[in-house]
Structures are given as structure tokens and as C-alpha cells.
Design an enzyme around this catalytic site. Structure first.
Site, short mmCIF file in Angstrom:
data_model
loop_
_atom_site.label_atom_id
_atom_site.label_comp_id
_atom_site.label_asym_id
_atom_site.label_seq_id
_atom_site.Cartn_x
_atom_site.Cartn_y
_atom_site.Cartn_z
N ARG A 109 6.95 4.23 10.22
CA ARG A 109 7.18 3.34 9.07
C ARG A 109 8.39 3.74 8.23
O ARG A 109 8.61 4.91 7.97
CB ARG A 109 5.94 3.32 8.17
CG ARG A 109 6.19 2.57 6.85
CD ARG A 109 4.95 2.33 6.06
NE ARG A 109 4.21 3.54 5.76
CZ ARG A 109 3.00 3.55 5.23
NH1 ARG A 109 2.40 2.41 4.93
NH2 ARG A 109 2.40 4.69 4.99
N LYS A 155 -2.50 -3.05 5.41
CA LYS A 155 -2.87 -3.68 4.13
C LYS A 155 -1.63 -4.21 3.41
O LYS A 155 -1.58 -5.36 2.98
CB LYS A 155 -3.62 -2.68 3.22
CG LYS A 155 -4.85 -2.06 3.86
CD LYS A 155 -5.53 -1.05 2.94
CE LYS A 155 -4.72 0.18 2.60
NZ LYS A 155 -4.55 1.14 3.72
N ARG A 199 8.13 7.62 3.35
CA ARG A 199 7.23 8.17 2.34
C ARG A 199 6.96 9.65 2.54
O ARG A 199 6.85 10.11 3.68
CB ARG A 199 5.91 7.38 2.36
CG ARG A 199 5.94 6.18 1.44
CD ARG A 199 4.80 5.24 1.65
NE ARG A 199 3.47 5.87 1.65
CZ ARG A 199 2.34 5.19 1.72
NH1 ARG A 199 2.37 3.87 1.77
NH2 ARG A 199 1.19 5.81 1.74
N ARG A 234 -11.16 2.62 -3.74
CA ARG A 234 -11.21 3.61 -2.66
C ARG A 234 -12.39 4.55 -2.79
O ARG A 234 -12.56 5.44 -1.95
CB ARG A 234 -9.94 4.47 -2.73
CG ARG A 234 -8.86 4.08 -1.74
CD ARG A 234 -7.69 4.98 -2.08
NE ARG A 234 -6.84 5.28 -0.98
CZ ARG A 234 -5.72 4.60 -0.71
NH1 ARG A 234 -5.38 3.57 -1.43
NH2 ARG A 234 -4.96 4.99 0.28
N ARG A 283 -5.31 12.19 4.63
CA ARG A 283 -5.56 10.80 4.19
C ARG A 283 -6.71 10.18 4.98
O ARG A 283 -7.55 9.48 4.42
CB ARG A 283 -4.29 9.96 4.36
CG ARG A 283 -3.23 10.28 3.29
CD ARG A 283 -1.83 9.91 3.71
NE ARG A 283 -1.60 8.48 3.83
CZ ARG A 283 -0.54 7.95 4.44
NH1 ARG A 283 0.37 8.73 4.99
NH2 ARG A 283 -0.39 6.65 4.48
P1 AP5 Z 1 1.32 -0.90 6.25
O1 AP5 Z 1 1.12 -2.36 6.03
O2 AP5 Z 1 2.33 -0.20 5.45
O3 AP5 Z 1 -0.12 -0.17 6.17
P2 AP5 Z 1 -1.06 0.15 4.93
O4 AP5 Z 1 -2.46 -0.20 5.32
O5 AP5 Z 1 -0.52 -0.47 3.69
O6 AP5 Z 1 -0.96 1.73 4.94
P3 AP5 Z 1 -0.67 2.77 3.76
O7 AP5 Z 1 -0.16 4.01 4.40
O8 AP5 Z 1 0.16 2.14 2.68
O9 AP5 Z 1 -2.11 2.98 3.26
P4 AP5 Z 1 -2.61 4.13 2.40
O10 AP5 Z 1 -3.93 3.60 2.08
O11 AP5 Z 1 -2.58 5.46 3.06
O12 AP5 Z 1 -1.50 4.28 1.25
P5 AP5 Z 1 -1.45 3.85 -0.28
O13 AP5 Z 1 -0.05 3.56 -0.62
O14 AP5 Z 1 -2.49 2.85 -0.57
O15 AP5 Z 1 1.62 -0.70 7.80
C1 AP5 Z 1 1.93 0.59 8.34
C2 AP5 Z 1 3.00 0.48 9.43
O16 AP5 Z 1 2.48 -0.26 10.53
C3 AP5 Z 1 4.26 -0.30 8.96
O17 AP5 Z 1 5.40 0.32 9.50
C4 AP5 Z 1 4.06 -1.71 9.53
O18 AP5 Z 1 5.30 -2.33 9.82
C5 AP5 Z 1 3.24 -1.44 10.80
N1 AP5 Z 1 2.28 -2.52 11.09
C6 AP5 Z 1 1.48 -3.16 10.18
N2 AP5 Z 1 0.70 -4.08 10.79
C7 AP5 Z 1 1.00 -4.02 12.14
C8 AP5 Z 1 0.52 -4.73 13.29
N3 AP5 Z 1 -0.43 -5.69 13.20
N4 AP5 Z 1 1.04 -4.39 14.48
C9 AP5 Z 1 2.00 -3.44 14.61
N5 AP5 Z 1 2.50 -2.73 13.54
C10 AP5 Z 1 2.00 -3.01 12.32
O19 AP5 Z 1 -1.87 5.20 -0.99
C11 AP5 Z 1 -1.04 6.34 -0.99
C12 AP5 Z 1 -1.65 7.45 -1.81
O20 AP5 Z 1 -1.77 7.03 -3.19
C13 AP5 Z 1 -3.08 7.89 -1.43
O21 AP5 Z 1 -3.08 8.83 -0.39
C14 AP5 Z 1 -3.56 8.47 -2.77
O22 AP5 Z 1 -3.03 9.74 -2.99
C15 AP5 Z 1 -2.98 7.52 -3.78
N6 AP5 Z 1 -3.85 6.36 -4.08
C16 AP5 Z 1 -3.53 5.05 -3.90
N7 AP5 Z 1 -4.54 4.25 -4.29
C17 AP5 Z 1 -5.54 5.09 -4.72
C18 AP5 Z 1 -6.85 4.86 -5.22
N8 AP5 Z 1 -7.35 3.62 -5.36
N9 AP5 Z 1 -7.60 5.94 -5.57
C19 AP5 Z 1 -7.11 7.18 -5.45
N10 AP5 Z 1 -5.87 7.48 -4.97
C20 AP5 Z 1 -5.09 6.43 -4.61
MG MG Z 2 0.26 0.28 1.88
#
Ligand code: AP5
Ligand code: MG
Length: 215
Positions: free
Chosen positions: A127, A14, A161, A88, A172
Site C-alpha cells: 500500500r 475499509k 504508513r 474497535r 495490529r
Molecule cells: P485499505 O482500504 O487501505 O484497507 P483498510 O481496511 O482501510 O486498512 P487499514 O490498514 O487502514 O486498517 P487499520 O484498521 O489497520 O488502520 P487504521 O488507519 O484504521 O486497503 C489496503 C490495501 O489493499 C490498499 O493498498 C488497497 O489498494 C488494497 N485493496 C483494498 N481492497 C482491495 C481489493 N478488494 N482487492 C485488492 N486490493 C485491495 O488505524 C491505524 C492505527 O490507528 C491503529 O493501529 C491504532 O493505533 C489507531 N486507531 C485507529 N482507530 C482506532 C480506534 N477506533 N481505537 C483505537 N485505536 C485506533
Molecule cells: Mg484504512
């Protein structure tokens, strides 16, 4: 101009695709995960409160994240908004619908990024992120050109992270399947859902998303 949601499990890509859309189309990325991590770094009371919850991989409360999004949705964004990691829960999805209506905006597409769970472990554990500019890398699939130095800004402050470990990832994923995956049906029923293959190479995923946006 389009307002879109990128929906998918941790590691689906994402953030990676959102950053490309910001560069290619001048869209505005609204990542609640990034906002919460910033609150933690800035040492605010809210940031301190959510730090442990996030490190365990659990969701923070709807109230907090809806408040964060409300603050950002004060008007239209030039190229449109990309909601990354929000909504979410069903309550967050309802709240987003209301907030958009209040500012006279609509949601144009919800893009589900499909991946399989085995790939997520490799993506998350490889990552790292530049502390200077936020560029996201991967040990195998997107290394820096010079080890330890950001290609974009030259910083040597690379970070991993706190929730990118096997235990937190399990939580997660569980949170995703229990609370977030019902949104796939929710947006399908509204007629807003498109799905792309998130397992493809980064450029191919970007092309699939472009097809949805230009449809
Ligand atoms: P990346 O693009 O970083 O993936 P992502 O989908 O953004 O994954 P996240 O881990 O950020 O998602 P998340 O939903 O767990 O975390 P968030 O920060 O939202 O890609 C990942 C890796 O893969 C990278 O190294 C990239 O280079 C590689 N990659 C990408 N695409 C690729 C491809 N096509 N091929 C090969 N490699 C690839 O949330 C974190 C925490 O915050 C949650 O756990 C929660 O505690 C809180 N939180 C956030 N939002 C909310 C909400 N709305 N409600 C409640 N709690 C929330
Ligand atoms: Mg992300």
C-alpha cells in the site's frame, strides 16, 4: 440515507470502500485512523502522544478516539456516516450507540469485510497513499497510471504508513482478534451485522456493499 460501520482487520479494504461510498453516495467518511494520522502531522500534543503507539500497531485509548468521533457527530450527514476503523472495542461500540442516540441518529448496518490473514500481508506491504489528496494505491492491485504520480491530483508526494511493516502488522492483527473481533458477535446479536467477501476484486466488494445498503 444510512449510517454504517465498516468492520474488518487491517488491510480489509475499509478505507478503499469508504472513499467509493463518499463519491457514489455523498456519505461522510469518519476514519479514526486518518484523524489520528492528521493529528500526528499537525504536531498537536495528542498527535505526538499517539504516534509511537500507532507505529507499534497498538490501539490508542478509547477516551481519545471516542472524543474524536464525538466532535464530528454534531448533526446528521447528508448521505449518512461511514464509520471506518471505529468502533474497535466493546467500550467504543457502547459509546457510539450512546452518541448516536444523543444526536437522534441510528446505526443502519454493520458490514463485516471478511478476508484471510495471508492476503492482508500482501495488501498492507504493497500500500501507498497520495500525500496530496489521500487516494490509496497498491503496488500490484492498484498502481498509479504514471509511476509516482497520483491519478487524482497529480501530486508526486507518495507516502507509506509507519505501521505498514511486518512487525507492526502482527501487533495490529493481534489487537484486532483480541479487542475488535468480539464486535462481530456484538452486532450480530443486535441484528445489525452483514458480511461481505472482502477478498473479491474492489468493484465486486463495492457491489456487495451496495446490495446491503439498498436492502
Ligand atoms: P485499505 O482500504 O487501505 O484497507 P483498510 O481496511 O482501510 O486498512 P487499514 O490498514 O487502514 O486498517 P487499520 O484498521 O489497520 O488502520 P487504521 O488507519 O484504521 O486497503 C489496503 C490495501 O489493499 C490498499 O493498498 C488497497 O489498494 C488494497 N485493496 C483494498 N481492497 C482491495 C481489493 N478488494 N482487492 C485488492 N486490493 C485491495 O488505524 C491505524 C492505527 O490507528 C491503529 O493501529 C491504532 O493505533 C489507531 N486507531 C485507529 N482507530 C482506532 C480506534 N477506533 N481505537 C483505537 N485505536 C485506533
Ligand atoms: Mg484504512
Amino acid at each position: 440515507m444510512a449510517n454504517i460501520i465498516l468492520l474488518g482487520p487491517p488491510g480489509a479494504g475499509k478505507g478503499t470502500q469508504a472513499k467509493r461510498l463518499v463519491e457514489a453516495r455523498g456519505m461522510v467518511q469518519l476514519s479514526t485512523g486518518d484523524m489520528l494520522r492528521e493529528a500526528k502531522t499537525s504536531g498537536s500534543e495528542m498527535g505526538r502522544k499517539v504516534a509511537d503507539v500507532m507505529a507499534r500497531g497498538e490501539l490508542v485509548t478509547d477516551e481519545i478516539v471516542i472524543g474524536l468521533i464525538r466532535e464530528k457527530l454534531t448533526g446528521a450527514a447528508g448521505g449518512g456516516f461511514i464509520f471506518d476503523g471505529f468502533p474497535r472495542t466493546l467500550a467504543q461500540a457502547d459509546a457510539l450507540g450512546q452518541l448516536m442516540a444523543e444526536v437522534g441518529q441510528s446505526l443502519d448496518a454493520v458490514i463485516e469485510m471478511r478476508v484471510d490473514d495471508a492476503a492482508l500481508v500482501a495488501r498492507i506491504t504493497g500500500r501507498f497513499t497520495c500525500g496530496g489528496c489521500g487516494e490509496v494505491y497498491h503496488d500490484d492491485t492498484k498502481p498509479t497510471k504514471v509511476a509516482g504520480i497520483c491519478d487524482q491530483c497529480g501530486s508526486d508526494n507518495m507516502q507509506r504508513r509507519a505501521d505498514d511493516n511486518a512487525d507492526a502488522l502482527r501487533t495490529r492483527l493481534m489487537e484486532y482478534y483480541k479487542k475488535t473481533s468480539p464486535l462481530i458477535g456484538y452486532y450480530y446479536a443486535k441484528g445489525d451485522l452483514s458480511s461481505v467477501d472482502g477478498l473479491a476484486a474492489m468493484d465486486a466488494v463495492a457491489s456487495s456493499i451496495a446490495l446491503v445498503l439498498d436492502a
